[in-house]
Design an enzyme around this catalytic site. Structure first.
Site, mmCIF file in Angstrom:
data_model
loop_
_atom_site.group_PDB
_atom_site.id
_atom_site.type_symbol
_atom_site.label_atom_id
_atom_site.label_comp_id
_atom_site.label_asym_id
_atom_site.label_seq_id
_atom_site.Cartn_x
_atom_site.Cartn_y
_atom_site.Cartn_z
ATOM 1 N N GLU A 128 0.352 5.110 0.678
ATOM 2 C CA GLU A 128 -0.616 6.086 1.212
ATOM 3 C C GLU A 128 -0.298 7.506 0.765
ATOM 4 O O GLU A 128 0.759 7.788 0.191
ATOM 5 C CB GLU A 128 -0.661 5.960 2.745
ATOM 6 C CG GLU A 128 -1.198 4.597 3.161
ATOM 7 C CD GLU A 128 -1.475 4.462 4.643
ATOM 8 O OE1 GLU A 128 -1.002 5.293 5.442
ATOM 9 O OE2 GLU A 128 -2.179 3.494 4.992
ATOM 10 N N ASN A 129 -1.258 8.377 1.044
ATOM 11 C CA ASN A 129 -1.149 9.769 0.622
ATOM 12 C C ASN A 129 -1.836 10.636 1.668
ATOM 13 O O ASN A 129 -2.849 10.212 2.238
ATOM 14 C CB ASN A 129 -1.856 9.919 -0.740
ATOM 15 C CG ASN A 129 -1.502 11.222 -1.419
ATOM 16 O OD1 ASN A 129 -1.884 12.299 -0.970
ATOM 17 N ND2 ASN A 129 -0.757 11.129 -2.500
ATOM 18 N N ALA A 130 -1.310 11.824 1.897
ATOM 19 C CA ALA A 130 -1.929 12.747 2.855
ATOM 20 C C ALA A 130 -3.378 13.022 2.455
ATOM 21 O O ALA A 130 -4.235 13.239 3.317
ATOM 22 C CB ALA A 130 -1.136 14.044 2.907
ATOM 23 N N CYS A 181 -10.395 -3.252 -4.476
ATOM 24 C CA CYS A 181 -9.391 -4.271 -4.855
ATOM 25 C C CYS A 181 -10.065 -5.457 -5.526
ATOM 26 O O CYS A 181 -9.538 -6.029 -6.486
ATOM 27 C CB CYS A 181 -8.635 -4.761 -3.627
ATOM 28 S SG CYS A 181 -7.518 -3.524 -2.976
ATOM 29 N N CYS A 227 -10.466 -5.062 0.090
ATOM 30 C CA CYS A 227 -11.549 -4.070 0.049
ATOM 31 C C CYS A 227 -12.303 -4.180 -1.289
ATOM 32 O O CYS A 227 -11.844 -4.843 -2.230
ATOM 33 C CB CYS A 227 -11.000 -2.667 0.252
ATOM 34 S SG CYS A 227 -10.190 -1.973 -1.199
ATOM 35 N N GLU A 252 -2.954 -4.623 -3.195
ATOM 36 C CA GLU A 252 -3.413 -5.510 -4.266
ATOM 37 C C GLU A 252 -3.414 -4.757 -5.595
ATOM 38 O O GLU A 252 -2.979 -5.284 -6.622
ATOM 39 C CB GLU A 252 -4.842 -6.013 -3.987
ATOM 40 C CG GLU A 252 -4.994 -6.848 -2.727
ATOM 41 C CD GLU A 252 -5.323 -6.014 -1.488
ATOM 42 O OE1 GLU A 252 -4.763 -4.894 -1.341
ATOM 43 O OE2 GLU A 252 -6.121 -6.471 -0.675
ATOM 44 N N ASN A 263 0.835 -1.206 0.000
ATOM 45 C CA ASN A 263 0.000 0.000 0.000
ATOM 46 C C ASN A 263 0.870 1.257 0.000
ATOM 47 O O ASN A 263 1.923 1.308 0.645
ATOM 48 C CB ASN A 263 -1.030 0.009 1.141
ATOM 49 C CG ASN A 263 -0.484 -0.296 2.504
ATOM 50 O OD1 ASN A 263 0.517 -0.983 2.631
ATOM 51 N ND2 ASN A 263 -1.133 0.201 3.533
HETATM 52 N N1 THU Z 1 -5.403 -1.555 2.341
HETATM 53 C C1 THU Z 1 -4.848 -2.353 1.367
HETATM 54 O O1 THU Z 1 -3.708 -2.130 0.942
HETATM 55 N N2 THU Z 1 -5.594 -3.375 0.883
HETATM 56 C C2 THU Z 1 -6.860 -3.695 1.296
HETATM 57 O O2 THU Z 1 -7.481 -4.608 0.764
HETATM 58 C C3 THU Z 1 -7.469 -2.944 2.405
HETATM 59 C C4 THU Z 1 -6.733 -1.755 2.875
HETATM 60 C C5 THU Z 1 -4.622 -0.429 2.854
HETATM 61 C C6 THU Z 1 -5.141 0.917 2.454
HETATM 62 C C7 THU Z 1 -4.583 1.800 3.550
HETATM 63 O O3 THU Z 1 -3.274 2.197 3.180
HETATM 64 C C8 THU Z 1 -4.496 0.877 4.749
HETATM 65 O O4 THU Z 1 -4.608 -0.453 4.259
HETATM 66 C C9 THU Z 1 -5.573 1.133 5.787
HETATM 67 O O5 THU Z 1 -6.836 1.096 5.218
#
Ligand code: THU
Length: 157
Positions: free
Chosen positions: A63-65, A113, A110, A74, A61
């Site tokens: 992330e971003n501000a 994904c 999620c 995924e 994953n």
């Molecule tokens: N996240 C994933 O990388 N995959 C998922 O299927 C669910 C959530 C990440 C997104 C975010 O960076 C962190 O988990 C918390 O939600």
């Protein structure tokens, strides 16, 4: 009115019962999770793909501000596979999450994904096996379709 039931079938096994190849895929997902960029949630997710040509592709994953701009592990892996190996189908995907450098209970991908996985499954023309890896147990589904029943797909367009 009729009631229609959709069943979801999956296998559950212990990490120790994984085949050497599946264990390798899980370990690659753990390594990817360690490299995740997750300064906001501190929730590290890793995904590892096995392609039909024997290559492995990983994602984590990012992330971003601005939270809607976050990319899930995924999606990162699937996008990378689509770029690097556009003509090669995906056979398996292993997903793992880590908190404080420890593997958590299994997480389930999620909705976004799942939708992206479904597209890659259709693109590749064969089912993608999904390994949801937890610290002790792993759940295995035999296709994305079973993870995303009643999905939206190109047939609706
Ligand atoms: N996240 C994933 O990388 N995959 C998922 O299927 C669910 C959530 C990440 C997104 C975010 O960076 C962190 O988990 C918390 O939600």
């Amino acid at each position: 009115m009729k009631e229609i039931k959709v069943d979801v079938k999956f296998e559950e096994l212990s990490v120790a019962e994984l085949s050497p190849l599946d264990a390798e895929l899980m370990n690659r997902a753990i390594a990817a999770a360690r490299d995740a960029y997750a300064p906001y949630s501190h929730f590290h997710v890793g995904a590892a793909l096995m392609l039909t040509n024997g290559k492995m592709v990983v994602g984590s994953n990012q992330e971003n501000a601005a939270s809607p701009s976050c990319v899930c592990a995924e999606v990162a892996a699937l996008t990378q596979a689509g770029v690097l190996y556009p003509k090669v189908a995906i056979r398996d995907i292993a997903v793992v999450a880590m908190k404080k450098d420890q593997v958590t209970e299994r997480i389930s991908p999620c909705g976004n994904c799942r939708q992206v996985m479904l597209e890659q499954e259709k693109r590749g023309g064969s089912p993608i096996r999904i390994l949801l890896c937890g610290k002790e147990k792993v759940q295995i589904l035999s296709s994305v379709k079973s993870l995303l029943p009643l999905s939206f797909s190109e047939e609706e367009l």
